[in-house]
Design an enzyme around this catalytic site. Structure first.
Site, PDB file in Angstrom:
ATOM      1  N   HIS A 444      40.948  69.552  44.598  1.00 52.52           N
ATOM      2  CA  HIS A 444      40.463  68.687  44.036  1.00 52.52           C
ATOM      3  C   HIS A 444      40.884  68.434  42.651  1.00 52.52           C
ATOM      4  O   HIS A 444      40.893  67.379  42.032  1.00 52.52           O
ATOM      5  CB  HIS A 444      38.846  68.658  44.156  1.00 52.52           C
ATOM      6  CG  HIS A 444      38.198  68.115  45.363  1.00 52.52           C
ATOM      7  ND1 HIS A 444      36.988  68.772  45.872  1.00 52.52           N
ATOM      8  CD2 HIS A 444      38.705  67.124  46.016  1.00 52.52           C
ATOM      9  CE1 HIS A 444      36.802  68.302  46.932  1.00 52.52           C
ATOM     10  NE2 HIS A 444      37.877  67.014  46.993  1.00 52.52           N
ATOM     11  N   ARG A 551      46.127  58.185  56.561  1.00 52.26           N
ATOM     12  CA  ARG A 551      45.789  59.590  57.186  1.00 52.26           C
ATOM     13  C   ARG A 551      44.143  59.714  57.284  1.00 52.26           C
ATOM     14  O   ARG A 551      43.439  59.755  56.446  1.00 52.26           O
ATOM     15  CB  ARG A 551      46.070  60.826  56.286  1.00 52.26           C
ATOM     16  CG  ARG A 551      47.627  60.817  55.949  1.00 52.26           C
ATOM     17  CD  ARG A 551      47.862  61.926  54.971  1.00 52.26           C
ATOM     18  NE  ARG A 551      49.305  62.366  55.046  1.00 52.26           N
ATOM     19  CZ  ARG A 551      50.101  62.294  53.956  1.00 52.26           C
ATOM     20  NH1 ARG A 551      49.888  61.499  53.013  1.00 52.26           N
ATOM     21  NH2 ARG A 551      51.374  62.571  54.311  1.00 52.26           N
ATOM     22  N   ARG A 587      46.935  56.020  60.981  1.00 54.47           N
ATOM     23  CA  ARG A 587      47.272  57.048  61.992  1.00 54.47           C
ATOM     24  C   ARG A 587      46.218  57.608  62.673  1.00 54.47           C
ATOM     25  O   ARG A 587      45.140  58.065  62.213  1.00 54.47           O
ATOM     26  CB  ARG A 587      48.111  57.883  60.991  1.00 54.47           C
ATOM     27  CG  ARG A 587      48.776  59.240  61.942  1.00 54.47           C
ATOM     28  CD  ARG A 587      49.463  60.299  61.022  1.00 54.47           C
ATOM     29  NE  ARG A 587      48.568  60.915  60.131  1.00 54.47           N
ATOM     30  CZ  ARG A 587      49.100  61.917  59.235  1.00 54.47           C
ATOM     31  NH1 ARG A 587      50.606  62.129  59.306  1.00 54.47           N
ATOM     32  NH2 ARG A 587      48.519  62.602  58.681  1.00 54.47           N
ATOM     33  N   GLU A 673      58.754  63.093  63.971  1.00 53.98           N
ATOM     34  CA  GLU A 673      58.385  64.431  63.065  1.00 53.98           C
ATOM     35  C   GLU A 673      59.047  65.508  63.596  1.00 53.98           C
ATOM     36  O   GLU A 673      59.110  66.736  63.243  1.00 53.98           O
ATOM     37  CB  GLU A 673      57.027  64.556  62.882  1.00 53.98           C
ATOM     38  CG  GLU A 673      56.257  63.468  62.083  1.00 53.98           C
ATOM     39  CD  GLU A 673      54.706  63.664  61.732  1.00 53.98           C
ATOM     40  OE1 GLU A 673      54.405  64.026  60.858  1.00 53.98           O
ATOM     41  OE2 GLU A 673      53.997  63.522  62.863  1.00 53.98           O
ATOM     42  N   ASN A 696      57.961  65.058  56.101  1.00 53.11           N
ATOM     43  CA  ASN A 696      57.658  66.435  55.619  1.00 53.11           C
ATOM     44  C   ASN A 696      57.729  67.212  56.727  1.00 53.11           C
ATOM     45  O   ASN A 696      58.186  68.473  56.685  1.00 53.11           O
ATOM     46  CB  ASN A 696      56.026  66.536  55.103  1.00 53.11           C
ATOM     47  CG  ASN A 696      55.890  65.245  54.138  1.00 53.11           C
ATOM     48  OD1 ASN A 696      56.864  65.098  53.328  1.00 53.11           O
ATOM     49  ND2 ASN A 696      54.708  64.750  54.038  1.00 53.11           N
ATOM     50  N   ASP A 697      57.190  66.783  58.010  1.00 53.54           N
ATOM     51  CA  ASP A 697      57.209  67.736  59.061  1.00 53.54           C
ATOM     52  C   ASP A 697      58.712  67.960  59.718  1.00 53.54           C
ATOM     53  O   ASP A 697      59.020  68.747  60.199  1.00 53.54           O
ATOM     54  CB  ASP A 697      56.132  67.185  60.080  1.00 53.54           C
ATOM     55  CG  ASP A 697      54.874  67.704  59.956  1.00 53.54           C
ATOM     56  OD1 ASP A 697      54.656  68.900  59.812  1.00 53.54           O
ATOM     57  OD2 ASP A 697      53.823  66.812  60.029  1.00 53.54           O
ATOM     58  N   ARG A 707      56.324  74.372  56.184  1.00 52.65           N
ATOM     59  CA  ARG A 707      55.812  73.740  54.944  1.00 52.65           C
ATOM     60  C   ARG A 707      54.888  74.359  54.189  1.00 52.65           C
ATOM     61  O   ARG A 707      55.051  74.046  52.705  1.00 52.65           O
ATOM     62  CB  ARG A 707      55.682  72.277  55.253  1.00 52.65           C
ATOM     63  CG  ARG A 707      54.471  71.842  55.798  1.00 52.65           C
ATOM     64  CD  ARG A 707      54.515  70.442  56.351  1.00 52.65           C
ATOM     65  NE  ARG A 707      53.888  69.575  55.545  1.00 52.65           N
ATOM     66  CZ  ARG A 707      53.493  68.351  56.057  1.00 52.65           C
ATOM     67  NH1 ARG A 707      53.317  67.916  57.098  1.00 52.65           N
ATOM     68  NH2 ARG A 707      52.656  67.527  55.135  1.00 52.65           N
ATOM     69  N   CYS A 744      57.545  57.745  55.869  1.00 46.97           N
ATOM     70  CA  CYS A 744      56.319  57.719  55.221  1.00 46.97           C
ATOM     71  C   CYS A 744      56.207  59.093  54.538  1.00 46.97           C
ATOM     72  O   CYS A 744      55.012  59.477  53.921  1.00 46.97           O
ATOM     73  CB  CYS A 744      55.167  57.177  56.020  1.00 46.97           C
ATOM     74  SG  CYS A 744      54.957  58.356  57.595  1.00 46.97           S
TER      75      CYS A 744
END
Ligand code: PEP
Ligand code: MG
Length: 819
Positions: A444, A551, A587, A673, A696-697, A707, A744
C-alpha cells in the site's frame, strides 16, 4: 504487581527415562542457560505435544516449542541433532498449528539417530525460567507419554525498556556452524537478562525479539548470515556490545559513517513508482515504543484498550470519508483490520497474563504481522505493513504521538520499510524519492507513493541500511537502481538527465490525447492495466484508449467468501462504463499457489510458480470459473475475456464451451506467458480471438528465474534475446492468423523495449495508467522498418545487457534525428 497466576502442566512428550537437567551431556542445557525442566532418554519413536498451545518448529525437525499462556515449552530431541538437518525425523504436524497435549508431532528413526547423534537425551524445558517457577518437578524414573513432568506458572514482568527511544543498530554475522539454534539462542537470551533494553535480531526479512529463544530459532539462520541487531532503551548500547561478542564482525558496519569507497556503489532494487531523483540520504527510523508497567488492574487495562480501538475506528472513518480511490480503500482496509476480533482477543489474552494495554496490543499485532510476512502470497505478506500501521495508530492513542523525524528538503528517504501512514506524512514537494530495503511493489505504501507521484524503489536489500545519513544518492527508478556516493561529475551529469526527463514528461502529458502513429502512418493503441475498478475513471480521463488488462484478483483476494455473480458484474460494469465505447479486456482470475484464495483450501505449493495458478485454478474449481464467466457475459459494454497461463488449445476450448453456456459470445484471448504457449502459438492463434503477451511471466518461465526471487528477481530482464525470440514467435503466429496481438506485461512500458515490440509487429500496448502518456510519446514517429532491423540484431545479441546497450544507441540516434 498483582496477578492471578496461569498454570500449565507439562507432560512427557515421549516414553523413556527421566534425566535431571544436570545430567544432560551439554553444558548449555545442563547449566540451565536454555531454560528449566528435565530431560528424557527416549525409548519410543513417537514424540507428542507436552501441553496444549501453538506449535512452532525450528528450522530443522529436531526441536519444537509449544507456545502456551504461561510461556513457551521447548522439546529438543537429542544433543547436537541440529547437525542432522532433519534426517531421522518425520514431521507429523505443521508449524503454527494449535495442538493439544498428546498430539503427535514427530516420529523418530531411533536407529538412525542413535548412530548419528552424540546423545538422544532430550530436554523438555520451560523457556525463560528466570521469570517463572516450576513446581512438582519429576526428577527420576520411567515415564510414559502424557505423564506429568512439572507445572509452570505465568512469567513475571520482564525487564522493560525505558528512557531513550533512540534505536541503535549493529550488523554482525552468525558464528555458529548451525546458526541460531537452541544453545546459541539461549546464550543471547541469557546475556540480555536484567538489561533494560528492547532488542531485536533481523535477517531474511524476519525480525525476532532477542529475548525469545523460539523467535530466534524460527529465524532459520545459517553460519555467515548477516544479521541486523537493534536495541532501544537505557541499556541499548551495553546490550549491543554484549550481543556483538556472540557474533562475528560484519563484512561491513552500519553504525559509523564510512568513506564513500567502502559503500556499495550501486544497489539493484525493484521499481515501485517510476521516476528519477538525487539528494542526500535521510534515514527514517521507526519509532521504538517504551511501554509503561502494567497497572495490574485487568479491567482498567482492557477498558483503555477498547477505548483506544473505538477512538481509532472513528478516526479512520473520519479520514476516509472525504477521500476517494486508493487512499480511501486503504483506510477502509485498515478499519477492517482493526475490527478483527482475533486481534483484540489476542491482546486481551495478553492483558490477562499481566501486560499493560499498549504492550499487549503491540505484541498481538506484531505476532499476527509476522505470520502474514511468512505467507507465500506476496500481497498477503505486504499486508504486514498495514497491520503495523494500524498498531501504531492505537499506540499513539494509548501512549501519545512519537517525535516526528525531521527530513531536510530534497532528501532521499531511506527506510527498512515504510508504513502507509508514514508515506502519507511525507511532503512530495520536499522529498526527492523513497528507497526501502524491504517491501514490495504492490504494498500500500507503493500505491500511495504512486498517487503522490513520488519515485520509489523497494527491496534494495539490507545493505541500503548501511548508507549513512547525508550520503548523496542517485535514485534511478526507471532502471531500478540506487547509486551511492556518486562523484561531483556524475551528479552534474545526472542533474541534466533529470531536467531533460522533466521536460519530456511535461511535453508527453500535454500530448496525451493526440493520436499515436508510427513513421509510416500506422496507428498504435496504448491502453492501461488496471488492478481495481475504482481506478477506471481516472485512467480513462488520463488518455488510455481502453483497458488491455483488468486484473480481477482484487475482487477475490483478502476476503472470506467468493464474490457472487452480481457483485462481480457491478465491478466489471463500473470499468466498462468508465471506458464507454472503448474495449475492456477482463482477465479471468489469476490466483492459486502464488496468490492463495482464503475461501478455497488450495494445496500448499512447494513451488507456487509451477503449481496450481492462473487458468489451472479456474479449471480445477469450475464453479469459480463459470460464475466469473456468467458475470462477464452479463456485463454491458465492449468486454473481451483474457485467459492467464494457457498452455494449449484444449484449455481454451474448455473455457469457450463454458462461456457459450453463460449465454454470450465474447472475444476470447489467451495470454502468452508459458514456453508451451509460445511453442504452440500457431495452434492457439488458429482458435483464440487475440493474444496478449504477459512478458513478466514469460520472462520468468523462459529464463527459469522466479520473478519474486529475493536476489535474482530484480535482475530478471525481459529484454533477454531468448525472451525476445519467444515474443517474436508468438507475434508472428498471431499476425499470420490475422489475430490482434498486444503486450500487457511490464515490457510494454519499458522505453528500451518499445522499439523492439514495434519491430515485432506489436500495435497494442497495455501499461500502468500513470505510464500512458510517456509510452505514447516513446512510440510516436518510430520507423517500423528500422525497429525490425534493430530487433533482428537484438535477437542475436549474447545477453540482455547487450540488447539494452544497442537499443539505447538506437534511441539516442532517434532522439537526435527527431530533435
Ligand atoms: C504478465 O505476466 O506479464 C502479466 C501481465 O500478468 P501478471 O503480471 O498479472 O502475472
Ligand atoms: Mg502473468
Amino acid at each position: 504487581m498483582s496477578r492471578s497466576p496461569r498454570e500449565v502442566v507439562v507432560c512427557a512428550p515421549m516414553d523413556g527415562r527421566v534425566v535431571p537437567l544436570q545430567g544432560v551431556p551439554d553444558p548449555a542445557f545442563a547449566q540451565g542457560l536454555v531454560g528449566a525442566g528435565v530431560a528424557i532418554d527416549p525409548v519410543g519413536e513417537l514424540v507428542v505435544a507436552p501441553c496444549a498451545g501453538v506449535l512452532r518448529r525450528s528450522g530443522h525437525a529436531h526441536a519444537f516449542t509449544v507456545e502456551t499462556e504461561a510461556g513457551d515449552v521447548l522439546v529438543h530431541v537429542g544433543i547436537d541433532t541440529v547437525a542432522l538437518a532433519g534426517e531421522g525425523f518425520t514431521v507429523l504436524r505443521e508449524d503454527g498449528s494449535r495442538v493439544d497435549a498428546g498430539d503427535e508431532i514427530l516420529r523418530l528413526d531411533l536407529d538412525h539417530l542413535a548412530h548419528r547423534a552424540p546423545s538422544l537425551v532430550s530436554p523438555v524445558l520451560a523457556l525463560g525460567v528466570a521469570e517463572r517457577s516450576l513446581t512438582d518437578l519429576c526428577h527420576t524414573g520411567i515415564v510414559r507419554r502424557g505423564a506429568p513432568l512439572y507445572r509452570m506458572t505465568v512469567a513475571a514482568e520482564s525487564a522493560a525498556a525505558t528512557g531513550s527511544a533512540e534505536l541503535q543498530v549493529r550488523r554482525a554475522r552468525v558464528r555458529g556452524e548451525h546458526g541460531l539454534h537452541a544453545r546459541p539462542a539461549a546464550e543471547l537470551v541469557g546475556i540480555l537478562r536484567g538489561l533494560r533494553a528492547d532488542v531485536w535480531v533481523s535477517v531474511h526479512g524476519k525480525r525476532a525479539d532477542a529475548r525469545s529463544i523460539t523467535a530466534l530459532m524460527a529465524l532459520g539462520t545459517a553460519q555467515g548470515d548477516e544479521v541486523l541487531l537493534e536495541a532501544a532503551g537505557d541499556d541499548a548500547g551495553v546490550a549491543l556490545d554484549a550481543l556483538s561478542a556472540c557474533f562475528d564482525p560484519p563484512v561491513s558496519k552500519c553504525e559509523t559513517p564510512r568513506a564513500v569507497a567502502e559503500l556499495p556503489g550501486q544497489l539493484a532494487a525493484l521499481v515501485a513508482v517510476r521516476g528519477v531523483a538525487a539528494g542526500p540520504a535521510c534515514r527514517w527510523v521507526a519509532h521504538q515504543w517504551s511501554f509503561p508497567l502494567a497497572s495490574g488492574d485487568y479491567t482498567a487495562e482492557i477498558r483503555r484498550l477498547d477505548e483506544a480501538l473505538a477512538a481509532v475506528t472513528l478516526q479512520l472513518a473520519g479520514e476516509a470519508q472525504p477521500l476517494k480511490g486508493a487512499r480511501r480503500d486503504i483506510l477502509e482496509a485498515h478499519a477492517a483490520m482493526l475490527a478483527d476480533p482475533a486481534l483484540r482477543e489476542s491482546a486481551v489474552g495478553r492483558v490477562r497474563l499481566g501486560d499493560g494495554a499498549a504492550r499487549a496490543w503491540a505484541t498481538a499485532c506484531e505476532s499476527m504481522a509476522s505470520r502474514l510476512r511468512q505467507s507465500p502470497d506476496r500481497r498477503m505478506a505486504e499486508r504486514a505493513a498495514d497491520l503495523a500501521d494500524v498498531s501504531q495508530r492505537v499506540l499513539v492513542h494509548l501512549l501519545g504521538a512519537p517525535p516526528v523525524t525531521a527530513i531536510p528538503d530534497g532528501s532521499i528517504v531511506v527506510a527498512d520499510e515504510l508504513l502507509p501512514s508514514q508515506l502519507l506524512a511525507l511532503d512530495p514537494a520536499r522529498v526527492g524519492a523513497v528507497v526501502t530495503a524491504r517491501g514490495g511493489t504492490t504494498a500500500h505504501a507503493a500505491i500511495l507513493a504512486a498517487g503522490l507521484g513520488l519515485p520509489m524503489l523497494v527491496a534494495a536489500g539490507e545493505t541500503l541500511l548501511a548508507v549513512p545519513d547525508g550520503e548523496w544518492l542517485i535514485v534511478d527508478a526507471e532502471q531500478g537502481h540506487v547509486e551511492v556516493g556518486p562523484t561531483d561529475e556524475r551528479r552534474r551529469e545526472f542533474a541534466s538527465v533529470c531536467a531533460l526527463r522533466e521536460e519530456r514528461l511535461r511535453a508527453a502529458r500535454a500530448a496525451v490525447h493526440a493520436p499515436v502513429t508510427l513513421a509510416d502512418g500506422e496507428s498504435v493503441c496504448v491502453e492501461c492495466n488496471l488492478g481495481r475498478a475504482t481506478e477506471a475513471k481516472a485512467a480513462a480521463a488520463g488518455g488510455a484508449e481502453g483497458v488491455g488488462l483488468l486484473r480481477t484478483e482484487f475482487l477475490f483476494l483478502e476476503r472470506t467468501s467468493a464474490p457472487d455473480t452480481s457483485e462481480q458484474q457491478a465491478e466489471y460494469a463500473a470499468v466498462t462504463e468508465a471506458f464507454a465505447g472503448r474495449p475492456v479486456t477482463i482477465r479471468i482470475l489469476d490466483a492459486g499457489g502464488d496468490k492463495p484464495l482464503p475461501f478455497v483450501s488450495l494445496p500448499r505449493e512447494d513451488n507456487p510458480a509451477l503449481g496450481l495458478r492462473g487458468l489451472r485454478t479456474g479449471l480445477a474449481y469450475p464453479e469459480l470459473l463459470s460464475n466469473q464467466l456468467k458475470a462477464l457475459a452479463a456485463t454491458p459494454g465492449e468486454v473481451r475475456v483474457l485467459l492467464p497461463m494457457v498452455n494449449d488449445v484444449t484449455e481454451l476450448r474448455q473455457v469457450r464451451a463454458m462461456l457459450a453456456e453463460a449465454g454470450r459470445t465474447l472475444p476470447l484471448g489467451v495470454m502468452i506467458e508459458t514456453p508451451a504457449s509460445v511453442l504452440l502459438a500457431d495452434s492457439l492463434a488458429a482458435e483464440a480471438d487475440f493474444f496478449s503477451i504477459g512478458s513478466n511471466d514469460l520472462a520468468q518461465y523462459v529464463l527459469a528465474i522466479d520473478r519474486l526471487h529475493p536476489t535474482l528477481g530484480s535482475s530478471l530482464d525481459g529484454l533477454h534475446p531468448a525472451v525476445l525470440r519467444a515474443m517474436q514467435t508468438a507475434s508472428l503466429a498471431a499476425r499470420r492468423a490475422g489475430k490482434p496481438v498486444a503486450v500487457c506485461g511490464g515490457l510494454a512500458a519499458d522505453p528500451d523495449a518499445i522499439p523492439l515490440l514495434v519491430g515485432m509487429g506489436i500495435r497494442e500496448l497495455s501499461v500502468a495508467a500513470a505510464a500512458v502518456a510517456e509510452v505514447k510519446a516513446a512510440v510516436r514517429g518510430l520507423d517500423p522498418l528500422a525497429c525490425a532491423q534493430l530487433l533482428a540484431d537484438a535477437a542475436h545479441a549474447p545477453d540482455a545487457a547487450t540488447v539494452r546497450a544497442r537499443v539505447r544507441e538506437f534511441r539516442a540516434l532517434f532522439d537526435e534525428v527527431s530533435a
